[in-house]
Write a protein that holds these residues in place. Structure first.
Motif, PDB file in Angstrom:
ATOM      1  N   VAL A  54      12.062 -11.639   7.020  1.00 47.12           N
ATOM      2  CA  VAL A  54      12.702 -10.341   6.782  1.00 47.12           C
ATOM      3  C   VAL A  54      12.245  -9.823   5.424  1.00 47.12           C
ATOM      4  O   VAL A  54      11.617 -10.552   4.646  1.00 47.12           O
ATOM      5  N   PRO A  55      12.530  -8.555   5.100  1.00 43.43           N
ATOM      6  CA  PRO A  55      12.092  -8.010   3.812  1.00 43.43           C
ATOM      7  C   PRO A  55      12.500  -8.890   2.640  1.00 43.43           C
ATOM      8  O   PRO A  55      13.645  -9.346   2.542  1.00 43.43           O
ATOM      9  N   GLY A  56      11.531  -9.145   1.773  1.00 42.71           N
ATOM     10  CA  GLY A  56      11.739 -10.036   0.637  1.00 42.71           C
ATOM     11  C   GLY A  56      11.242 -11.438   0.875  1.00 42.71           C
ATOM     12  O   GLY A  56      11.009 -12.187  -0.077  1.00 42.71           O
ATOM     13  N   ASP A  57      11.046 -11.819   2.145  1.00 42.72           N
ATOM     14  CA  ASP A  57      10.498 -13.134   2.466  1.00 42.72           C
ATOM     15  C   ASP A  57       8.991 -13.131   2.296  1.00 42.72           C
ATOM     16  O   ASP A  57       8.324 -12.088   2.428  1.00 42.72           O
ATOM     17  N   SER A  58       8.427 -14.290   2.034  1.00 44.52           N
ATOM     18  CA  SER A  58       6.985 -14.419   1.897  1.00 44.52           C
ATOM     19  C   SER A  58       6.527 -15.726   2.528  1.00 44.52           C
ATOM     20  O   SER A  58       7.331 -16.614   2.816  1.00 44.52           O
ATOM     21  N   ARG A  68      10.624  -6.710  10.320  1.00 45.97           N
ATOM     22  CA  ARG A  68      10.690  -8.154  10.493  1.00 45.97           C
ATOM     23  C   ARG A  68       9.355  -8.661  11.046  1.00 45.97           C
ATOM     24  O   ARG A  68       8.778  -8.064  11.951  1.00 45.97           O
ATOM     25  N   LEU A  69       8.902  -9.767  10.476  1.00 42.06           N
ATOM     26  CA  LEU A  69       7.610 -10.350  10.824  1.00 42.06           C
ATOM     27  C   LEU A  69       7.824 -11.632  11.614  1.00 42.06           C
ATOM     28  O   LEU A  69       8.557 -12.531  11.187  1.00 42.06           O
ATOM     29  N   ALA A  90       7.378 -21.336  14.829  1.00 41.30           N
ATOM     30  CA  ALA A  90       7.572 -19.894  14.712  1.00 41.30           C
ATOM     31  C   ALA A  90       8.570 -19.606  13.596  1.00 41.30           C
ATOM     32  O   ALA A  90       9.579 -20.304  13.448  1.00 41.30           O
ATOM     33  N   HIS A  91       8.291 -18.561  12.807  1.00 42.62           N
ATOM     34  CA  HIS A  91       9.165 -18.161  11.711  1.00 42.62           C
ATOM     35  C   HIS A  91       9.464 -16.674  11.849  1.00 42.62           C
ATOM     36  O   HIS A  91       8.584 -15.886  12.214  1.00 42.62           O
ATOM     37  N   LEU A  92      10.675 -16.281  11.522  1.00 43.79           N
ATOM     38  CA  LEU A  92      11.049 -14.875  11.465  1.00 43.79           C
ATOM     39  C   LEU A  92      11.294 -14.524   9.997  1.00 43.79           C
ATOM     40  O   LEU A  92      12.210 -15.063   9.374  1.00 43.79           O
TER      41      LEU A  92
END
Length: 207
Positions: free
Chosen positions: A158-162, A145-146, A154-156
């Motif tokens: 997850v895999p698949g997000d860009s 998680r980024l 602020a944004h979180l």
């Protein structure tokens, strides 16, 4: 916040033997003085001088900053050359490079107008460095998680997000999970080697 200087290793850059003279040659090719290049990268002239003589090892954000300022790629900063610019980059040909706690693999061809990297960001690694520079960036989360901060938001991810954003927006990247994160990272290279860039906060130990 820490200065970007505090994130670099204090030892000689023995693992990057071709980089030190290459840094100086590329700076001179860009017609930049040591003071001007250091100011654009958010470093002190003394720190940039130590990078150019191999007394310090740069972090990945430093390499990205200097590449943008000099109008080149991280590959060229590292002294890596390629006889051609193949459209396809094979996984077996991607060699891992470590800098400032980050691990990255070149995922694109050198000499292009943008640079593609696959990056592993450890937890807690340089998550407090705010970057501001001309250009665009595109991030795609592969694993983990980024935590991405764009301006005041602020944004979180997850895999698949860009995320695709203007790099003049102050931005900060951090791994949310203890195992870190892996992402694809594409950024545009500056066409003008004299364009200004700020990497990290302006703290008291900077000129």
């Amino acid at each position: 916040m820490r200065s970007p200087e505090s994130d670099a290793s204090a030892g000689p850059a023995a693992s990057l033997p071709a980089m030190a003279p290459q840094l100086r040659a590329l700076r001179r090719r860009a017609s930049l003085t040591l003071e001007a290049a250091a100011r654009a990268a958010g470093l002190s002239p003394a720190h940039l001088s130590r990078l150019e003589t191999g007394q310090r090892q740069p972090s990945l954000p430093m390499l990205l900053a200097l590449a943008r300022i000099y109008g080149t790629t991280v590959s060229e900063l590292l002294g890596e050359t390629s006889p051609d610019r193949d459209a396809v980059v094979r996984a077996a040909d991607m060699e891992a490079t470590r800098a400032g706690g980050w691990t990255y693999w070149q995922a694109g061809s050198p000499g292009r107008g943008m640079q593609a990297l696959r990056v592993h960001v450890p937890h807690g690694s340089q998550g407090d460095i705010v970057r501001v520079h001309p250009g665009e960036e595109w991030l795609y989360v592969l694993r983990g998680r980024l935590r991405l901060r764009l301006g005041d938001t602020a944004h979180l991810l997850v895999p698949g997000d860009s995320a695709h954003f203007d790099s003049l927006t102050p931005h900060r990247i951090a791994a949310e999970d203890p195992d870190g994160l892996e992402l694809l990272f594409v950024h545009t290279l500056l066409q003008s080697p004299t364009a200004t860039l700020c990497l990290g906060p302006h703290t008291g130990d900077m000129p």
